[in-house]
Motif scaffolding. Sequence first.
Motif, mmCIF file in Angstrom:
data_model
loop_
_atom_site.group_PDB
_atom_site.id
_atom_site.type_symbol
_atom_site.label_atom_id
_atom_site.label_comp_id
_atom_site.label_asym_id
_atom_site.label_seq_id
_atom_site.Cartn_x
_atom_site.Cartn_y
_atom_site.Cartn_z
ATOM 1 N N MET A 1 -5.424 9.301 -8.959
ATOM 2 C CA MET A 1 -4.623 8.707 -7.889
ATOM 3 C C MET A 1 -3.459 7.926 -8.505
ATOM 4 N N THR A 2 -2.214 8.245 -8.082
ATOM 5 C CA THR A 2 -1.046 7.574 -8.640
ATOM 6 C C THR A 2 -0.932 6.154 -8.089
ATOM 7 N N ALA A 3 -0.020 5.383 -8.706
ATOM 8 C CA ALA A 3 0.184 4.008 -8.255
ATOM 9 C C ALA A 3 0.663 3.976 -6.801
ATOM 10 N N TRP A 4 1.544 4.916 -6.435
ATOM 11 C CA TRP A 4 2.051 4.951 -5.061
ATOM 12 C C TRP A 4 0.943 5.327 -4.078
ATOM 13 N N GLU A 5 0.099 6.250 -4.477
ATOM 14 C CA GLU A 5 -1.018 6.627 -3.608
ATOM 15 C C GLU A 5 -1.994 5.468 -3.437
ATOM 16 N N LEU A 6 -2.256 4.750 -4.534
ATOM 17 C CA LEU A 6 -3.152 3.595 -4.454
ATOM 18 C C LEU A 6 -2.557 2.518 -3.544
ATOM 19 N N ALA A 7 -1.232 2.341 -3.627
ATOM 20 C CA ALA A 7 -0.567 1.366 -2.752
ATOM 21 C C ALA A 7 -0.695 1.779 -1.287
ATOM 22 N N ALA A 8 -0.575 3.076 -1.016
ATOM 23 C CA ALA A 8 -0.714 3.566 0.355
ATOM 24 C C ALA A 8 -2.125 3.322 0.874
ATOM 25 N N VAL A 9 -3.121 3.516 0.012
ATOM 26 C CA VAL A 9 -4.507 3.278 0.408
ATOM 27 C C VAL A 9 -4.732 1.788 0.685
ATOM 28 N N CYS A 10 -4.159 0.926 -0.162
ATOM 29 C CA CYS A 10 -4.272 -0.523 0.052
ATOM 30 C C CYS A 10 -3.664 -0.931 1.390
ATOM 31 N N LEU A 11 -2.472 -0.392 1.682
ATOM 32 C CA LEU A 11 -1.811 -0.711 2.948
ATOM 33 C C LEU A 11 -2.659 -0.239 4.128
ATOM 34 N N ALA A 12 -3.219 0.960 4.009
ATOM 35 C CA ALA A 12 -4.099 1.459 5.065
ATOM 36 C C ALA A 12 -5.310 0.550 5.218
ATOM 37 N N GLY A 13 -5.819 0.032 4.088
ATOM 38 C CA GLY A 13 -6.949 -0.888 4.140
ATOM 39 C C GLY A 13 -6.623 -2.183 4.852
ATOM 40 N N VAL A 14 -5.409 -2.698 4.634
ATOM 41 C CA VAL A 14 -4.981 -3.921 5.332
ATOM 42 C C VAL A 14 -4.991 -3.691 6.844
ATOM 43 N N VAL A 15 -4.369 -2.588 7.257
ATOM 44 C CA VAL A 15 -4.297 -2.285 8.690
ATOM 45 C C VAL A 15 -5.699 -2.063 9.262
ATOM 46 N N GLU A 201 -21.533 10.922 -4.134
ATOM 47 C CA GLU A 201 -20.348 10.862 -4.983
ATOM 48 C C GLU A 201 -19.337 9.903 -4.360
ATOM 49 N N VAL A 202 -18.925 8.901 -5.121
ATOM 50 C CA VAL A 202 -18.001 7.875 -4.634
ATOM 51 C C VAL A 202 -16.716 7.935 -5.450
ATOM 52 N N ASP A 203 -15.574 7.922 -4.774
ATOM 53 C CA ASP A 203 -14.279 7.838 -5.450
ATOM 54 C C ASP A 203 -13.948 6.352 -5.581
ATOM 55 N N TRP A 204 -14.170 5.791 -6.776
ATOM 56 C CA TRP A 204 -14.063 4.348 -6.941
ATOM 57 C C TRP A 204 -12.624 3.849 -6.889
ATOM 58 N N GLN A 205 -11.654 4.708 -7.202
ATOM 59 C CA GLN A 205 -10.259 4.306 -7.011
ATOM 60 C C GLN A 205 -9.957 4.119 -5.523
ATOM 61 N N ALA A 206 -10.441 5.051 -4.721
ATOM 62 C CA ALA A 206 -10.254 4.936 -3.272
ATOM 63 C C ALA A 206 -10.963 3.695 -2.741
ATOM 64 N N VAL A 207 -12.172 3.451 -3.230
ATOM 65 C CA VAL A 207 -12.922 2.269 -2.804
ATOM 66 C C VAL A 207 -12.150 0.998 -3.118
ATOM 67 N N ALA A 208 -11.616 0.912 -4.344
ATOM 68 C CA ALA A 208 -10.878 -0.282 -4.753
ATOM 69 C C ALA A 208 -9.657 -0.509 -3.864
ATOM 70 N N GLY A 209 -8.922 0.569 -3.585
ATOM 71 C CA GLY A 209 -7.737 0.428 -2.750
ATOM 72 C C GLY A 209 -8.071 -0.014 -1.338
ATOM 73 N N VAL A 210 -9.071 0.631 -0.733
ATOM 74 C CA VAL A 210 -9.477 0.261 0.627
ATOM 75 C C VAL A 210 -10.008 -1.166 0.656
ATOM 76 N N ALA A 211 -10.843 -1.521 -0.330
ATOM 77 C CA ALA A 211 -11.466 -2.850 -0.343
ATOM 78 C C ALA A 211 -10.436 -3.963 -0.474
ATOM 79 N N LEU A 212 -9.492 -3.802 -1.398
ATOM 80 C CA LEU A 212 -8.472 -4.840 -1.579
ATOM 81 C C LEU A 212 -7.675 -5.058 -0.302
ATOM 82 N N GLY A 213 -7.276 -3.957 0.312
ATOM 83 C CA GLY A 213 -6.536 -4.075 1.557
ATOM 84 C C GLY A 213 -7.371 -4.634 2.679
ATOM 85 N N ALA A 214 -8.630 -4.188 2.794
ATOM 86 C CA ALA A 214 -9.488 -4.602 3.902
ATOM 87 C C ALA A 214 -9.827 -6.087 3.846
#
Length: 251
Positions: A1-15, A201-214
Motif C-alpha cells: 500500500m502506497t503512502a497516498w493509499e494509506l492516507a486515503a484509508v486514514c481519511l476514510a477511517g476518520v469519516v 488473514e488480516v491486512d495490517w496496513q489497512a488495519v493501521a490506516g483505518v484505526a488511526l483515522g477511526a
Amino acid sequence: MTAWELAAVCLAGVVAGAINAVVGSGSLITFPTLVALGVDPVTANVSNTVGLVPGSFTAAYGYRAELRGQRERLLRLGAASAVGALIGGILLLFLDPDVFEVVVVALILLACVLVVAQPRLNAWVAARRAEPRPHGGAALWLGVLGAGVYGGYFGAAQGVLLIGLLGIFLDDGIQRVNAAKNVLALIVNGVAAAFFIVVAEVDWQAVAGVALGAIVGGFLGARLGRRIPPLILRAVIVCVGVAAIIVLVYG
C-alpha cells in the motif's frame, strides 16, 4: 500500500469513525475504500472490522455521560452482542467467498435503504416508546443477538439496526439509546476482531490506516457529529454504498 493509499484509508477511517459515533454505517465508507484499493473483499471486511475497534472505543467514551445508569442493561445486551458477533465471524470465514461477494452486495443495499429510511424509523420508534422497559425483555435480547450476527458478518448499518431495536424496546431518550448503541457496536467489533486476528488473514496496513483515522473520527463524532445535518450524512453514505456495489459487481 502506497503512502497516498494509506492516507486515503486514514481519511476514510476518520469519516467512518465520526459516522459510527453519530449514526452507524461507517463501514460503508471504509470497506469500499479498501476494496477500491485492491484488497480482497473478505480480507477487506476482516481488516475493516479490526481497524474500527479503536474508533468504537473512542465513540463510546465520548458518550460516557449518557451511559450512566445503563451498566446492568449493557451487561445483559452485551452478552447477546458478543455471541452474535462470534456467530457472524464464523459465517464470514466458513461460507464460500463467492457467497460473501453476493451477500455483501445485498447487505450494502439493505444498509443504504435503512440509512435513507432512518427519519421515518426514528419517528416510528418515538411513537412506540410508551411503556417503561428497563431492559427490553427477551425480544430485545434476541434482536440484539441478530444484530450481532449481522455485525460480525459484515457490520455496515449495524448501528442503525441497534438504534431501531433499542428505541423500540426501551423507554429512554435517543441520546442514551445512541450511547448504548456505541457500546454494543464496540462489543461486536471487538469480539469479531479478536476472532479474526486468531483465525483469518488480516491486512495490517489497512488495519493501521483505518484505526488511526477511526480514533480521531470517534472523538470528533462524539463531540461534533450531532451538529452535522443528518441529510448530508445519509447522502454521503448512500453514494458510497452505491459506489461499493458498482465496484463489487463490475470490479
